[in-house]
Enzyme design. Structure first.
Site, PDB file in Angstrom:
ATOM      1  N   ASN A  79       0.863  -1.183   0.000  1.00 35.67           N
ATOM      2  CA  ASN A  79       0.000   0.000   0.000  1.00 35.67           C
ATOM      3  C   ASN A  79       0.899   1.233   0.000  1.00 35.67           C
ATOM      4  O   ASN A  79       1.438   1.610   1.039  1.00 35.67           O
ATOM      5  CB  ASN A  79      -0.894  -0.033   1.250  1.00 35.67           C
ATOM      6  CG  ASN A  79      -1.781   1.192   1.369  1.00 35.67           C
ATOM      7  OD1 ASN A  79      -1.873   1.986   0.435  1.00 35.67           O
ATOM      8  ND2 ASN A  79      -2.431   1.338   2.513  1.00 35.67           N
ATOM      9  N   TRP A  80       1.046   1.846  -1.173  1.00 33.74           N
ATOM     10  CA  TRP A  80       1.976   2.991  -1.295  1.00 33.74           C
ATOM     11  C   TRP A  80       1.390   4.276  -0.714  1.00 33.74           C
ATOM     12  O   TRP A  80       2.073   5.277  -0.614  1.00 33.74           O
ATOM     13  CB  TRP A  80       2.334   3.218  -2.758  1.00 33.74           C
ATOM     14  CG  TRP A  80       3.241   2.165  -3.335  1.00 33.74           C
ATOM     15  CD1 TRP A  80       3.756   1.070  -2.688  1.00 33.74           C
ATOM     16  CD2 TRP A  80       3.736   2.097  -4.675  1.00 33.74           C
ATOM     17  NE1 TRP A  80       4.543   0.348  -3.548  1.00 33.74           N
ATOM     18  CE2 TRP A  80       4.546   0.944  -4.772  1.00 33.74           C
ATOM     19  CE3 TRP A  80       3.576   2.905  -5.812  1.00 33.74           C
ATOM     20  CZ2 TRP A  80       5.201   0.597  -5.960  1.00 33.74           C
ATOM     21  CZ3 TRP A  80       4.220   2.545  -6.988  1.00 33.74           C
ATOM     22  CH2 TRP A  80       5.026   1.403  -7.057  1.00 33.74           C
ATOM     23  N   LYS A  81       0.111   4.267  -0.401  1.00 31.62           N
ATOM     24  CA  LYS A  81      -0.577   5.473   0.119  1.00 31.62           C
ATOM     25  C   LYS A  81      -0.285   6.665  -0.801  1.00 31.62           C
ATOM     26  O   LYS A  81      -0.177   6.484  -2.015  1.00 31.62           O
ATOM     27  CB  LYS A  81      -0.144   5.736   1.563  1.00 31.62           C
ATOM     28  CG  LYS A  81      -0.306   4.493   2.441  1.00 31.62           C
ATOM     29  CD  LYS A  81      -0.200   4.779   3.904  1.00 31.62           C
ATOM     30  CE  LYS A  81      -0.374   3.481   4.677  1.00 31.62           C
ATOM     31  NZ  LYS A  81      -0.474   3.654   6.092  1.00 31.62           N
TER      32      LYS A  81
ATOM     33  N   HIS B 131     -10.050   1.485   4.616  1.00 30.50           N
ATOM     34  CA  HIS B 131      -8.813   1.798   5.348  1.00 30.50           C
ATOM     35  C   HIS B 131      -9.102   2.933   6.331  1.00 30.50           C
ATOM     36  O   HIS B 131      -9.858   3.853   6.027  1.00 30.50           O
ATOM     37  CB  HIS B 131      -7.715   2.198   4.357  1.00 30.50           C
ATOM     38  CG  HIS B 131      -6.359   2.240   4.984  1.00 30.50           C
ATOM     39  ND1 HIS B 131      -5.970   3.255   5.824  1.00 30.50           N
ATOM     40  CD2 HIS B 131      -5.318   1.373   4.946  1.00 30.50           C
ATOM     41  CE1 HIS B 131      -4.745   3.018   6.263  1.00 30.50           C
ATOM     42  NE2 HIS B 131      -4.315   1.874   5.736  1.00 30.50           N
TER      43      HIS B 131
ATOM     44  N   GLU C 102      -7.426   5.441   7.194  1.00 27.22           N
ATOM     45  CA  GLU C 102      -7.025   6.805   6.809  1.00 27.22           C
ATOM     46  C   GLU C 102      -8.133   7.531   6.042  1.00 27.22           C
ATOM     47  O   GLU C 102      -8.562   8.601   6.488  1.00 27.22           O
ATOM     48  CB  GLU C 102      -5.676   6.778   6.072  1.00 27.22           C
ATOM     49  CG  GLU C 102      -4.549   6.513   7.077  1.00 27.22           C
ATOM     50  CD  GLU C 102      -3.262   5.935   6.488  1.00 27.22           C
ATOM     51  OE1 GLU C 102      -3.188   5.745   5.266  1.00 27.22           O
ATOM     52  OE2 GLU C 102      -2.337   5.666   7.280  1.00 27.22           O
TER      53      GLU C 102
ATOM     54  N   GLU D   5      -6.084  -4.318  10.539  1.00 26.50           N
ATOM     55  CA  GLU D   5      -5.110  -3.246  10.722  1.00 26.50           C
ATOM     56  C   GLU D   5      -5.481  -2.439  11.962  1.00 26.50           C
ATOM     57  O   GLU D   5      -6.285  -1.491  11.870  1.00 26.50           O
ATOM     58  CB  GLU D   5      -5.129  -2.311   9.506  1.00 26.50           C
ATOM     59  CG  GLU D   5      -4.632  -2.933   8.238  1.00 26.50           C
ATOM     60  CD  GLU D   5      -3.900  -1.922   7.365  1.00 26.50           C
ATOM     61  OE1 GLU D   5      -2.777  -2.213   6.960  1.00 26.50           O
ATOM     62  OE2 GLU D   5      -4.443  -0.828   7.115  1.00 26.50           O
TER      63      GLU D   5
ATOM     64  N   GLY E  15       1.754   2.767  10.840  1.00 22.78           N
ATOM     65  CA  GLY E  15       2.811   3.783  10.727  1.00 22.78           C
ATOM     66  C   GLY E  15       3.439   4.187  12.038  1.00 22.78           C
ATOM     67  O   GLY E  15       4.191   5.164  12.088  1.00 22.78           O
TER      68      GLY E  15
ATOM     69  N   SER F  64       2.599  -1.436  10.656  1.00 22.00           N
ATOM     70  CA  SER F  64       4.026  -1.483  11.013  1.00 22.00           C
ATOM     71  C   SER F  64       4.678  -2.831  10.716  1.00 22.00           C
ATOM     72  O   SER F  64       5.529  -3.295  11.474  1.00 22.00           O
ATOM     73  CB  SER F  64       4.230  -1.092  12.480  1.00 22.00           C
ATOM     74  OG  SER F  64       3.874   0.266  12.674  1.00 22.00           O
TER      75      SER F  64
ATOM     76  N   GLY G  52       2.597  -0.969   4.408  1.00 16.67           N
ATOM     77  CA  GLY G  52       2.636   0.440   4.015  1.00 16.67           C
ATOM     78  C   GLY G  52       4.075   0.896   3.831  1.00 16.67           C
ATOM     79  O   GLY G  52       4.715   0.627   2.817  1.00 16.67           O
ATOM     80  N   GLY G  53       4.612   1.575   4.847  1.00 13.03           N
ATOM     81  CA  GLY G  53       5.946   2.187   4.776  1.00 13.03           C
ATOM     82  C   GLY G  53       7.025   1.284   4.193  1.00 13.03           C
ATOM     83  O   GLY G  53       7.788   1.715   3.308  1.00 13.03           O
TER      84      GLY G  53
HETATM   85  P1  PGA Z   1       2.272   0.762   7.692  1.00 13.06           P
HETATM   86  O1  PGA Z   1       0.877   0.944   6.949  1.00 13.06           O
HETATM   87  O2  PGA Z   1       2.849  -0.562   7.236  1.00 13.06           O
HETATM   88  O3  PGA Z   1       3.095   1.924   7.236  1.00 13.06           O
HETATM   89  O4  PGA Z   1       2.006   0.764   9.146  1.00 13.06           O
HETATM   90  C1  PGA Z   1       0.019  -0.135   6.728  1.00 13.06           C
HETATM   91  C2  PGA Z   1      -1.275   0.340   6.121  1.00 13.06           C
HETATM   92  O5  PGA Z   1      -1.805   1.367   6.564  1.00 13.06           O
HETATM   93  O6  PGA Z   1      -1.812  -0.279   5.197  1.00 13.06           O
END
Ligand code: PGA
Length: 246
Positions: free
Chosen positions: A7-9, A94, A96, A164, A170, A208, A229-230
């Site tokens: 997930n590159w956001k 998600h 966010e 999640e 994050g 994370s 994500g990250g």
């Molecule tokens: P993260 O994000 O690995 O940076 O914690 C995961 C996500 O929100 O899909």
């Protein structure tokens, strides 16, 4: 087979996104990776990233979609448009977008329904906040999200659930393996008793995920993969995660 979803956001520019996707595709090819790798770039990169991974062994996903097919919905992207760009997967629910756009719970179900109509597999996210966890509401919240988010069109093949925890996204923090195991088992039970899934629900953990914890997290019998994500933005980290889950 395990599933690793990147997930590159809202990160990278077109050039670096295309480069990263093509390097990951080459890595997957040359290492004969059997696990399923799904890359979810921002909307503006879908077409170009889709072109560089076409005929490669990685799949394309989007990070969200709207629930209507077309019309006067400024700023929205429909599942049909995502299909047009070569997307087979879409992340929905998600935390966010739910936080920043104040999405009501029932919209996720409508989006998933629309995505299924266009033959897409939905990656439906659920997760509790820190406050909910501390007050002992985790299981209630997760069950409520599952019941509200999963549409009648869902089956074992077109629906993936990503657990999640919001506080783990994050933050560098993640639940213990026992906590992940307990939640995953619970989610499997709720899905088995409420939805007509023929098989065990395909379930991911996200929040994370790193080169350090990926292997341990994936050892749970209830999980089929990771939502990353990250760490998916860094070629060395992401390929190391792919390697350690081979
Ligand atoms: P993260 O994000 O690995 O940076 O914690 C995961 C996500 O929100 O899909």
């Amino acid at each position: 087979m395990k599933l690793l979803v990147a997930n590159w956001k809202m990160n990278l520019d077109l050039r670096s996104g295309v480069k990263l996707a093509s390097e990951i595709a080459d890595f997957v090819d040359s290492n004969h990776v059997k696990n399923k790798i799904i890359v979810c770039p921002p909307f503006t990169m879908l077409d170009r990233v889709g072109n560089v991974i076409r005929d490669k062994k990685i799949s394309l996903g989007a990070q969200d979609c709207f629930h209507q097919e077309k019309g006067p919905y400024t700023g929205s992207i429909s599942p049909a448009m995502l299909r047009d760009c070569g997307c087979d997967y879409v992340i929905l629910g998600h935390s966010e977008p739910r936080l920043y756009y104040n999405e009501p719970l029932d919209i996720i179900q409508k989006k998933a329904h629309a995505a299924h109509k266009y033959g897409m597999t939905t990656i439906i996210c659920i997760g509790e906040s820190e406050q909910e966890r501390c007050s002992g509401a985790t299981f209630r919240v997760l069950e409520e999200q599952l019941m509200n988010f999963i549409p009648s069109t869902a089956n074992s093949y077109n629906t993936i659930i990503a657990y999640e925890p919001i506080w783990a996204i994050g933050s560098g923090e993640s639940p213990t393996n026992d906590q992940i195991e307990e939640v995953s088992k619970f989610v499997q039970k709720v899905c088995a008793s409420n939805f007509p899934f023929e098989n065990q629900t395909i379930m991911l953990y996200g929040g994370s995920v790193s080169t350090r914890n990926c292997r341990d997290v994936l050892s749970s019998e209830y999980l089929s993969g990771l939502l990353i994500g990250g760490a998916s933005l860094v070629y060395n980290d992401f390929t190391q995660i792919i390697k350690s889950t081979l």
